[in-house]
Design a protein around this motif. Structure first.
Motif, short mmCIF file in Angstrom:
data_model
loop_
_atom_site.label_atom_id
_atom_site.label_comp_id
_atom_site.label_asym_id
_atom_site.label_seq_id
_atom_site.Cartn_x
_atom_site.Cartn_y
_atom_site.Cartn_z
N UNK A 1 0.95 -1.18 0.07
CA UNK A 1 0.12 0.13 -0.05
C UNK A 1 0.76 1.19 -0.09
N UNK A 2 0.75 2.13 -0.91
CA UNK A 2 1.47 3.57 -1.05
C UNK A 2 0.41 4.37 -0.64
N UNK A 3 0.84 5.20 0.15
CA UNK A 3 -0.01 6.45 0.71
C UNK A 3 0.68 7.74 0.25
N UNK A 4 0.10 8.65 -0.07
CA UNK A 4 0.53 10.12 -0.41
C UNK A 4 -0.27 10.86 0.42
N UNK A 5 0.40 11.68 1.36
CA UNK A 5 -0.11 12.52 2.33
C UNK A 5 0.14 13.89 1.65
N UNK A 6 -0.97 14.65 1.21
CA UNK A 6 -1.03 15.94 0.59
C UNK A 6 -2.30 16.78 1.29
N UNK A 7 -2.19 17.93 0.69
CA UNK A 7 -3.49 19.02 1.19
C UNK A 7 -3.65 19.77 -0.23
N UNK B 1 -7.60 14.73 8.76
CA UNK B 1 -7.28 14.12 10.08
C UNK B 1 -6.36 14.93 10.90
N UNK B 2 -6.88 15.28 12.14
CA UNK B 2 -5.90 16.30 12.98
C UNK B 2 -4.59 15.28 13.32
N UNK B 3 -4.56 13.96 13.30
CA UNK B 3 -3.32 13.46 13.61
C UNK B 3 -2.21 13.38 12.47
N UNK B 4 -2.75 13.35 11.19
CA UNK B 4 -2.07 13.44 10.06
C UNK B 4 -1.36 14.97 9.90
N UNK B 5 -2.24 15.90 10.30
CA UNK B 5 -2.01 17.36 10.23
C UNK B 5 -0.72 17.56 11.25
N UNK B 6 -1.06 17.07 12.49
CA UNK B 6 -0.04 17.45 13.42
C UNK B 6 1.29 16.55 12.93
N UNK B 7 1.38 15.60 12.25
CA UNK B 7 2.44 14.72 12.25
C UNK B 7 3.25 15.54 10.82
N UNK B 8 2.53 16.04 9.89
CA UNK B 8 3.11 16.49 8.66
C UNK B 8 3.00 18.00 8.41
N UNK B 9 2.09 18.81 8.89
CA UNK B 9 1.89 20.11 8.72
C UNK B 9 2.19 20.89 7.43
N UNK B 10 3.52 21.21 7.15
CA UNK B 10 4.06 21.76 5.96
C UNK B 10 4.76 20.94 5.37
N UNK B 11 5.17 19.58 5.92
CA UNK B 11 6.15 18.62 5.27
C UNK B 11 5.70 17.62 4.40
N UNK B 12 4.89 18.48 3.31
CA UNK B 12 4.08 17.58 2.30
C UNK B 12 4.82 17.85 0.92
N UNK B 13 4.65 17.04 0.11
CA UNK B 13 3.80 15.59 0.16
C UNK B 13 4.99 14.51 0.75
N UNK B 14 4.34 13.73 1.64
CA UNK B 14 5.03 12.60 2.30
C UNK B 14 4.54 11.31 1.32
N UNK B 15 5.25 10.55 1.17
CA UNK B 15 4.87 8.85 0.65
C UNK B 15 5.32 8.02 1.74
N UNK C 1 5.16 3.48 2.34
CA UNK C 1 4.70 2.36 1.69
C UNK C 1 4.49 1.28 2.79
N UNK C 2 3.43 0.98 2.82
CA UNK C 2 3.10 -0.04 4.03
C UNK C 2 3.26 0.67 5.46
N UNK C 3 3.26 2.13 5.46
CA UNK C 3 3.38 2.91 6.67
C UNK C 3 4.85 3.32 6.93
N UNK C 4 5.93 2.85 6.14
CA UNK C 4 7.08 3.39 6.34
C UNK C 4 7.43 4.59 5.37
N UNK C 5 7.76 5.63 5.61
CA UNK C 5 8.05 7.02 5.09
C UNK C 5 9.11 6.69 4.13
N UNK C 6 9.11 6.94 2.68
CA UNK C 6 10.20 6.65 1.77
C UNK C 6 10.52 7.99 1.08
N UNK C 7 9.72 8.90 1.18
CA UNK C 7 10.11 10.21 0.57
C UNK C 7 9.21 11.49 1.29
#
Length: 82
Positions: free
Chosen positions: A3-9, A41-55, A57-63
């Motif tokens: 599973x690849x997840x892209x955190x964005x806004x 998601x408030x938890x996603x926002x707290x974790x990443x704020x302005x540090x996006x995009x974040x990718x 793979x299976x929950x492990x940050x790769x980029x």
């Protein structure tokens, strides 16, 4: 299946090229793709704020900020669709 997840806004100008890299890689190797708006998601926002995009793979940050196809393919590994 990986599973690849892209955190964005909304308005993220760096996210479009990263999204394209992910979608292009998906043509070569199958994987689940999820796009998460950190404003939903408030938890996603707290974790990443302005540090996006974040990718991840299976929950492990790769980029963060940029993603090279080679990095994504390496993170998917040989078992991603083979």
């Amino acid at each position: 299946m990986k599973r690849v997840t892209l955190y964005t806004k909304p308005g993220c100008h760096l996210c479009n090229p990263v999204r394209k890299t992910i979608l292009d890689a998906r043509l070569v190797r199958p994987f689940e793709f999820e796009e998460r708006n950190i404003l939903d998601d408030p938890a996603d926002f707290e974790r990443f704020r302005e540090a996006i995009p974040v990718v991840t793979v299976d929950g492990a940050e790769i980029a963060r900020y940029r993603l090279a196809t080679s990095v994504l393919m390496a993170a998917l590994g040989a078992d991603a669709g083979c």
